[in-house]
Design a protein around this motif. Structure first.
Motif, PDB file in Angstrom:
ATOM      1  N   ARG A  89      -7.416  -4.210   8.210  1.00  0.00           N
ATOM      2  CA  ARG A  89      -7.661  -2.781   8.356  1.00  0.00           C
ATOM      3  C   ARG A  89      -8.034  -2.431   9.795  1.00  0.00           C
ATOM      4  O   ARG A  89      -7.629  -1.386  10.303  1.00  0.00           O
ATOM      5  N   GLU A  90      -8.798  -3.309  10.440  1.00  0.00           N
ATOM      6  CA  GLU A  90      -9.225  -3.053  11.813  1.00  0.00           C
ATOM      7  C   GLU A  90      -8.067  -3.195  12.793  1.00  0.00           C
ATOM      8  O   GLU A  90      -7.964  -2.437  13.759  1.00  0.00           O
ATOM      9  N   GLN A  91      -7.200  -4.198  12.543  1.00  0.00           N
ATOM     10  CA  GLN A  91      -6.037  -4.401  13.396  1.00  0.00           C
ATOM     11  C   GLN A  91      -4.906  -4.938  12.524  1.00  0.00           C
ATOM     12  O   GLN A  91      -4.805  -6.145  12.284  1.00  0.00           O
ATOM     13  N   PRO A  92      -4.023  -4.048  12.038  1.00  0.00           N
ATOM     14  CA  PRO A  92      -2.956  -4.450  11.112  1.00  0.00           C
ATOM     15  C   PRO A  92      -2.130  -5.620  11.639  1.00  0.00           C
ATOM     16  O   PRO A  92      -1.697  -5.629  12.797  1.00  0.00           O
ATOM     17  N   ASP A  93      -1.954  -6.623  10.783  1.00  0.00           N
ATOM     18  CA  ASP A  93      -1.190  -7.820  11.138  1.00  0.00           C
ATOM     19  C   ASP A  93      -0.523  -8.335   9.864  1.00  0.00           C
ATOM     20  O   ASP A  93      -1.168  -8.457   8.820  1.00  0.00           O
ATOM     21  N   ALA A  94       0.780  -8.644   9.951  1.00  0.00           N
ATOM     22  CA  ALA A  94       1.543  -9.051   8.772  1.00  0.00           C
ATOM     23  C   ALA A  94       0.980 -10.316   8.129  1.00  0.00           C
ATOM     24  O   ALA A  94       0.876 -10.414   6.897  1.00  0.00           O
ATOM     25  N   ILE A  95       0.580 -11.288   8.944  1.00  0.00           N
ATOM     26  CA  ILE A  95       0.077 -12.562   8.411  1.00  0.00           C
ATOM     27  C   ILE A  95      -1.273 -12.364   7.734  1.00  0.00           C
ATOM     28  O   ILE A  95      -1.534 -12.906   6.655  1.00  0.00           O
ATOM     29  N   LEU A  96      -2.156 -11.571   8.348  1.00  0.00           N
ATOM     30  CA  LEU A  96      -3.461 -11.312   7.750  1.00  0.00           C
ATOM     31  C   LEU A  96      -3.314 -10.525   6.445  1.00  0.00           C
ATOM     32  O   LEU A  96      -4.059 -10.754   5.488  1.00  0.00           O
ATOM     33  N   ALA A  97      -2.349  -9.610   6.403  1.00  0.00           N
ATOM     34  CA  ALA A  97      -2.117  -8.837   5.182  1.00  0.00           C
ATOM     35  C   ALA A  97      -1.654  -9.740   4.042  1.00  0.00           C
ATOM     36  O   ALA A  97      -2.111  -9.613   2.897  1.00  0.00           O
ATOM     37  N   VAL A  98      -0.752 -10.682   4.360  1.00  0.00           N
ATOM     38  CA  VAL A  98      -0.267 -11.619   3.345  1.00  0.00           C
ATOM     39  C   VAL A  98      -1.400 -12.523   2.864  1.00  0.00           C
ATOM     40  O   VAL A  98      -1.507 -12.824   1.665  1.00  0.00           O
ATOM     41  N   GLN A  99      -2.257 -12.966   3.793  1.00  0.00           N
ATOM     42  CA  GLN A  99      -3.385 -13.813   3.412  1.00  0.00           C
ATOM     43  C   GLN A  99      -4.360 -13.056   2.508  1.00  0.00           C
ATOM     44  O   GLN A  99      -4.944 -13.632   1.588  1.00  0.00           O
ATOM     45  N   SER A 100      -4.536 -11.756   2.773  1.00  0.00           N
ATOM     46  CA  SER A 100      -5.404 -10.944   1.910  1.00  0.00           C
ATOM     47  C   SER A 100      -4.858 -10.913   0.488  1.00  0.00           C
ATOM     48  O   SER A 100      -5.603 -11.089  -0.484  1.00  0.00           O
ATOM     49  N   GLN A 101      -3.553 -10.733   0.353  1.00  0.00           N
ATOM     50  CA  GLN A 101      -2.925 -10.728  -0.970  1.00  0.00           C
ATOM     51  C   GLN A 101      -3.026 -12.097  -1.631  1.00  0.00           C
ATOM     52  O   GLN A 101      -3.282 -12.205  -2.833  1.00  0.00           O
ATOM     53  N   LEU A 102      -2.811 -13.152  -0.826  1.00  0.00           N
ATOM     54  CA  LEU A 102      -2.876 -14.511  -1.359  1.00  0.00           C
ATOM     55  C   LEU A 102      -4.257 -14.824  -1.911  1.00  0.00           C
ATOM     56  O   LEU A 102      -4.394 -15.366  -3.018  1.00  0.00           O
ATOM     57  N   TYR A 103      -5.298 -14.472  -1.150  1.00  0.00           N
ATOM     58  CA  TYR A 103      -6.651 -14.814  -1.591  1.00  0.00           C
ATOM     59  C   TYR A 103      -7.127 -13.949  -2.753  1.00  0.00           C
ATOM     60  O   TYR A 103      -7.966 -14.385  -3.555  1.00  0.00           O
ATOM     61  N   PHE A 104      -6.612 -12.736  -2.864  1.00  0.00           N
ATOM     62  CA  PHE A 104      -6.921 -11.928  -4.044  1.00  0.00           C
ATOM     63  C   PHE A 104      -6.340 -12.591  -5.288  1.00  0.00           C
ATOM     64  O   PHE A 104      -7.005 -12.711  -6.324  1.00  0.00           O
TER      65      PHE A 104
END
Length: 212
Positions: A134-149
């Motif tokens: 949210r602070e700095q949009p990044d494709a890899i961080l977004a995918v990791q957020s979905q993965l860990y959820f």
């Protein structure tokens, strides 16, 4: 600064995920729960996904500003490898679940402990990755957020299944809970793997159209 935070979080999640397959694998010498076997395969596939994401993130952020083509190629390669590994793991687990016979499951406590810790740890990483993205949009961080959820949800299912087996290993219901638990993990891997590969193919098609 945000890039360093993202890289440190990826490294921390990789290091914390590494012991999981080892502990579950050692526990398989004591127990023969289908859910525990499925959980071992699932955690191994997830560890590969995290390692690939960490390597790609380092390549993209530690070597200056990469070209658009190079960035898309690295992200596509990572997503395709991760998606294929997850689909393969899901298919293996379905085979194990449907072909396993009922009987003494042995000691499932090691797998249960890891699953309980996983719910807490994975929930924290999910919130952390979501905040960074949210602070700095990044494709890899977004995918990791979905993965860990998804990891937190699956660990919750594994915790319930192994808790029932540990509390009543001889009860008929433990066989069905064990089977359902492994199939839930397998379904999770298959769906997420197919979505990852589908996203890779869609982006590849878009890139071809844009080049035309």
């Amino acid at each position: 600064m945000k890039k360093r935070s993202g890289q440190r979080t990826l490294l921390a999640s990789m290091l914390l995920s590494a012991p999981g397959p080892l502990v579950i694998g050692a526990g398989l010498f004591l127990g023969r729960s289908t859910t525990q076997i499925a959980d071992f395969i699932r955690r191994s596939a997830e560890l590969v996904a995290i390692i690939v994401s960490w390597l790609v993130y380092r390549l993209l952020h530690n070597s200056g500003e990469p070209s658009t083509v190079r960035k898309e190629k690295l992200e596509r390669t990572a997503k395709l490898c991760v998606g294929a590994a997850m689909c393969l793991s899901g298919l293996v687990m379905i085979f194990i679940a449907l072909s396993s016979s009922s009987g003494e499951k042995g000691n499932v406590i090691p797998g249960l402990v890891i699953a309980v810790l996983g719910v807490t740890t994975n929930s924290w990483f999910w919130l952390r990755y979501r905040k960074l993205n949210r602070e700095q949009p990044d494709a890899i961080l977004a995918v990791q957020s979905q993965l860990y959820f998804a990891k937190a949800l699956v660990d919750g299912c594994v915790t319930i299944a192994l808790s029932v087996i540990a509390a009543a290993p001889q009860a008929p219901i433990s066989r069905y809970v064990d089977l359902v638990g492994s199939l839930i993990v397998a379904l999770y891997l298959l769906v997420n793997g197919l979505l990852t590969i589908r996203g890779h193919n869609a982006k590849s098609s878009d890139s071809v159209l844009q080049n035309k």
